[in-house]
Design a protein around this motif. Structure first.
Motif, PDB file in Angstrom:
ATOM      1  N   GLN A  44       0.833  -1.202   0.000  1.00  0.00           N
ATOM      2  CA  GLN A  44       0.000   0.000   0.000  1.00  0.00           C
ATOM      3  C   GLN A  44       0.874   1.261   0.000  1.00  0.00           C
ATOM      4  O   GLN A  44       0.610   2.211  -0.739  1.00  0.00           O
ATOM      5  CB  GLN A  44      -0.925  -0.022   1.211  1.00  0.00           C
ATOM      6  N   GLU A  45       1.931   1.265   0.807  1.00  0.00           N
ATOM      7  CA  GLU A  45       2.824   2.423   0.879  1.00  0.00           C
ATOM      8  C   GLU A  45       3.557   2.649  -0.436  1.00  0.00           C
ATOM      9  O   GLU A  45       3.627   3.774  -0.932  1.00  0.00           O
ATOM     10  CB  GLU A  45       3.840   2.236   2.008  1.00  0.00           C
ATOM     11  N   GLN A  46       4.117   1.586  -1.003  1.00  0.00           N
ATOM     12  CA  GLN A  46       4.885   1.728  -2.236  1.00  0.00           C
ATOM     13  C   GLN A  46       3.992   2.066  -3.422  1.00  0.00           C
ATOM     14  O   GLN A  46       4.390   2.802  -4.327  1.00  0.00           O
ATOM     15  CB  GLN A  46       5.718   0.473  -2.495  1.00  0.00           C
ATOM     16  N   TRP A  47       2.779   1.518  -3.426  1.00  0.00           N
ATOM     17  CA  TRP A  47       1.808   1.829  -4.484  1.00  0.00           C
ATOM     18  C   TRP A  47       1.518   3.331  -4.479  1.00  0.00           C
ATOM     19  O   TRP A  47       1.558   3.987  -5.522  1.00  0.00           O
ATOM     20  CB  TRP A  47       0.533   1.035  -4.239  1.00  0.00           C
ATOM     21  N   ALA A  48       1.230   3.874  -3.294  1.00  0.00           N
ATOM     22  CA  ALA A  48       0.930   5.305  -3.173  1.00  0.00           C
ATOM     23  C   ALA A  48       2.128   6.153  -3.585  1.00  0.00           C
ATOM     24  O   ALA A  48       1.973   7.164  -4.279  1.00  0.00           O
ATOM     25  CB  ALA A  48       0.496   5.627  -1.744  1.00  0.00           C
ATOM     26  N   SER A  49       3.302   5.735  -3.183  1.00  0.00           N
ATOM     27  CA  SER A  49       4.515   6.474  -3.509  1.00  0.00           C
ATOM     28  C   SER A  49       4.753   6.524  -5.023  1.00  0.00           C
ATOM     29  O   SER A  49       5.179   7.552  -5.557  1.00  0.00           O
ATOM     30  CB  SER A  49       5.711   5.824  -2.813  1.00  0.00           C
ATOM     31  N   ALA A  50       4.455   5.441  -5.706  1.00  0.00           N
ATOM     32  CA  ALA A  50       4.679   5.365  -7.151  1.00  0.00           C
ATOM     33  C   ALA A  50       3.567   6.018  -7.961  1.00  0.00           C
ATOM     34  O   ALA A  50       3.730   6.238  -9.162  1.00  0.00           O
ATOM     35  CB  ALA A  50       4.824   3.903  -7.574  1.00  0.00           C
ATOM     36  N   ASN A  51       2.452   6.339  -7.317  1.00  0.00           N
ATOM     37  CA  ASN A  51       1.280   6.825  -8.050  1.00  0.00           C
ATOM     38  C   ASN A  51       0.678   8.092  -7.458  1.00  0.00           C
ATOM     39  O   ASN A  51      -0.533   8.213  -7.342  1.00  0.00           O
ATOM     40  CB  ASN A  51       0.216   5.719  -8.111  1.00  0.00           C
ATOM     41  N   GLU A  52       1.542   9.008  -7.069  1.00  0.00           N
ATOM     42  CA  GLU A  52       1.106  10.321  -6.598  1.00  0.00           C
ATOM     43  C   GLU A  52       0.034  10.236  -5.515  1.00  0.00           C
ATOM     44  O   GLU A  52      -0.939  10.976  -5.520  1.00  0.00           O
ATOM     45  CB  GLU A  52       0.628  11.171  -7.772  1.00  0.00           C
ATOM     46  N   GLY A  53       0.208   9.280  -4.599  1.00  0.00           N
ATOM     47  CA  GLY A  53      -0.710   9.150  -3.475  1.00  0.00           C
ATOM     48  C   GLY A  53      -1.926   8.290  -3.726  1.00  0.00           C
ATOM     49  O   GLY A  53      -2.740   8.083  -2.831  1.00  0.00           O
ATOM     50  N   ALA A  54      -2.078   7.763  -4.939  1.00  0.00           N
ATOM     51  CA  ALA A  54      -3.231   6.896  -5.238  1.00  0.00           C
ATOM     52  C   ALA A  54      -3.151   5.631  -4.391  1.00  0.00           C
ATOM     53  O   ALA A  54      -2.076   5.166  -4.044  1.00  0.00           O
ATOM     54  CB  ALA A  54      -3.249   6.535  -6.715  1.00  0.00           C
ATOM     55  N   SER A  55      -4.303   5.088  -4.071  1.00  0.00           N
ATOM     56  CA  SER A  55      -4.304   3.904  -3.222  1.00  0.00           C
ATOM     57  C   SER A  55      -4.786   2.675  -3.978  1.00  0.00           C
ATOM     58  O   SER A  55      -5.522   2.774  -4.949  1.00  0.00           O
ATOM     59  CB  SER A  55      -5.189   4.133  -1.994  1.00  0.00           C
ATOM     60  N   ILE A  56      -4.324   1.529  -3.507  1.00  0.00           N
ATOM     61  CA  ILE A  56      -4.836   0.251  -3.970  1.00  0.00           C
ATOM     62  C   ILE A  56      -5.844  -0.181  -2.907  1.00  0.00           C
ATOM     63  O   ILE A  56      -5.558  -0.125  -1.713  1.00  0.00           O
ATOM     64  CB  ILE A  56      -3.714  -0.790  -4.163  1.00  0.00           C
ATOM     65  N   THR A  57      -7.017  -0.546  -3.320  1.00  0.00           N
ATOM     66  CA  THR A  57      -8.077  -0.867  -2.371  1.00  0.00           C
ATOM     67  C   THR A  57      -8.389  -2.358  -2.372  1.00  0.00           C
ATOM     68  O   THR A  57      -8.012  -3.086  -3.292  1.00  0.00           O
ATOM     69  CB  THR A  57      -9.360  -0.084  -2.721  1.00  0.00           C
ATOM     70  N   ASP A  58      -9.062  -2.781  -1.324  1.00  0.00           N
ATOM     71  CA  ASP A  58      -9.509  -4.170  -1.253  1.00  0.00           C
ATOM     72  C   ASP A  58     -10.645  -4.375  -2.221  1.00  0.00           C
ATOM     73  O   ASP A  58     -11.404  -3.449  -2.470  1.00  0.00           O
ATOM     74  CB  ASP A  58      -9.960  -4.509   0.169  1.00  0.00           C
ATOM     75  N   PRO A  59     -10.746  -5.525  -2.802  1.00  0.00           N
ATOM     76  CA  PRO A  59     -10.036  -6.761  -2.493  1.00  0.00           C
ATOM     77  C   PRO A  59      -8.704  -6.916  -3.215  1.00  0.00           C
ATOM     78  O   PRO A  59      -7.967  -7.872  -2.952  1.00  0.00           O
ATOM     79  CB  PRO A  59     -11.007  -7.846  -2.936  1.00  0.00           C
ATOM     80  N   GLU A  60      -8.348  -5.966  -4.107  1.00  0.00           N
ATOM     81  CA  GLU A  60      -7.103  -6.087  -4.854  1.00  0.00           C
ATOM     82  C   GLU A  60      -5.881  -6.103  -3.936  1.00  0.00           C
ATOM     83  O   GLU A  60      -4.947  -6.875  -4.151  1.00  0.00           O
ATOM     84  CB  GLU A  60      -6.968  -4.961  -5.877  1.00  0.00           C
ATOM     85  N   LEU A  61      -5.870  -5.247  -2.911  1.00  0.00           N
ATOM     86  CA  LEU A  61      -4.746  -5.177  -1.985  1.00  0.00           C
ATOM     87  C   LEU A  61      -4.541  -6.514  -1.281  1.00  0.00           C
ATOM     88  O   LEU A  61      -3.441  -7.060  -1.269  1.00  0.00           O
ATOM     89  CB  LEU A  61      -4.953  -4.061  -0.958  1.00  0.00           C
ATOM     90  N   THR A  62      -5.593  -7.050  -0.716  1.00  0.00           N
ATOM     91  CA  THR A  62      -5.483  -8.321   0.005  1.00  0.00           C
ATOM     92  C   THR A  62      -5.111  -9.462  -0.935  1.00  0.00           C
ATOM     93  O   THR A  62      -4.271 -10.304  -0.607  1.00  0.00           O
ATOM     94  CB  THR A  62      -6.785  -8.638   0.758  1.00  0.00           C
ATOM     95  N   GLY A  63      -5.703  -9.489  -2.117  1.00  0.00           N
ATOM     96  CA  GLY A  63      -5.394 -10.542  -3.075  1.00  0.00           C
ATOM     97  C   GLY A  63      -3.938 -10.520  -3.498  1.00  0.00           C
ATOM     98  O   GLY A  63      -3.272 -11.564  -3.534  1.00  0.00           O
ATOM     99  N   ALA A  64      -3.427  -9.345  -3.837  1.00  0.00           N
ATOM    100  CA  ALA A  64      -2.031  -9.228  -4.260  1.00  0.00           C
ATOM    101  C   ALA A  64      -1.091  -9.543  -3.106  1.00  0.00           C
ATOM    102  O   ALA A  64      -0.103 -10.260  -3.275  1.00  0.00           O
ATOM    103  CB  ALA A  64      -1.761  -7.827  -4.800  1.00  0.00           C
ATOM    104  N   ALA A  65      -1.389  -9.034  -1.920  1.00  0.00           N
ATOM    105  CA  ALA A  65      -0.531  -9.293  -0.752  1.00  0.00           C
ATOM    106  C   ALA A  65      -0.516 -10.770  -0.390  1.00  0.00           C
ATOM    107  O   ALA A  65       0.534 -11.319  -0.045  1.00  0.00           O
ATOM    108  CB  ALA A  65      -0.993  -8.455   0.433  1.00  0.00           C
ATOM    109  N   THR A  66      -1.655 -11.423  -0.494  1.00  0.00           N
ATOM    110  CA  THR A  66      -1.729 -12.850  -0.187  1.00  0.00           C
ATOM    111  C   THR A  66      -0.903 -13.649  -1.190  1.00  0.00           C
ATOM    112  O   THR A  66      -0.147 -14.558  -0.810  1.00  0.00           O
ATOM    113  CB  THR A  66      -3.189 -13.332  -0.177  1.00  0.00           C
ATOM    114  N   ALA A  67      -1.022 -13.316  -2.465  1.00  0.00           N
ATOM    115  CA  ALA A  67      -0.245 -14.020  -3.491  1.00  0.00           C
ATOM    116  C   ALA A  67       1.250 -13.812  -3.273  1.00  0.00           C
ATOM    117  O   ALA A  67       2.036 -14.769  -3.364  1.00  0.00           O
ATOM    118  CB  ALA A  67      -0.666 -13.547  -4.874  1.00  0.00           C
TER     119      ALA A  67
END
Length: 86
Positions: A44-67
């Motif tokens: 979540q932190e690195q995603w925001a840093s690379a995308n001008e503060g944009a966030s990755i939201t669930d369920p995508e965040l949990t799915g990607a982190a789990t994988a």
């Protein structure tokens, strides 16, 4: 309302996908096998840093982190869809 199409939208999308892909590669390399909650925080932190503060939201965040936690390859398709190995 007047809608203006960005003629450079394809390039903007491609640049965003490249930035996100780099984040997914880095987080996967550094956090494979780590607990899901730890991976989620970093992703979540690195995603925001690379995308001008944009966030990755669930369920995508949990799915990607789990994988990533499970050691699976995670990537972003050209259309912005996050994918992971089965």
């Amino acid at each position: 309302m007047d809608v203006q199409w960005n003629d450079d939208a394809g390039s903007v999308m491609a640049a965003m996908v490249a930035r996100v892909q780099a984040v997914l590669v880095d987080v996967s390399r550094d956090y494979s096998g780590k607990p899901v909650d730890e991976v989620k925080t970093v992703l979540q932190e690195q995603w925001a840093s690379a995308n001008e503060g944009a966030s990755i939201t669930d369920p995508e965040l949990t799915g990607a982190a789990t994988a990533i936690s499970d050691g699976k390859r995670v990537w972003m398709e050209d259309n912005g869809t996050i994918m992971a190995e089965d």
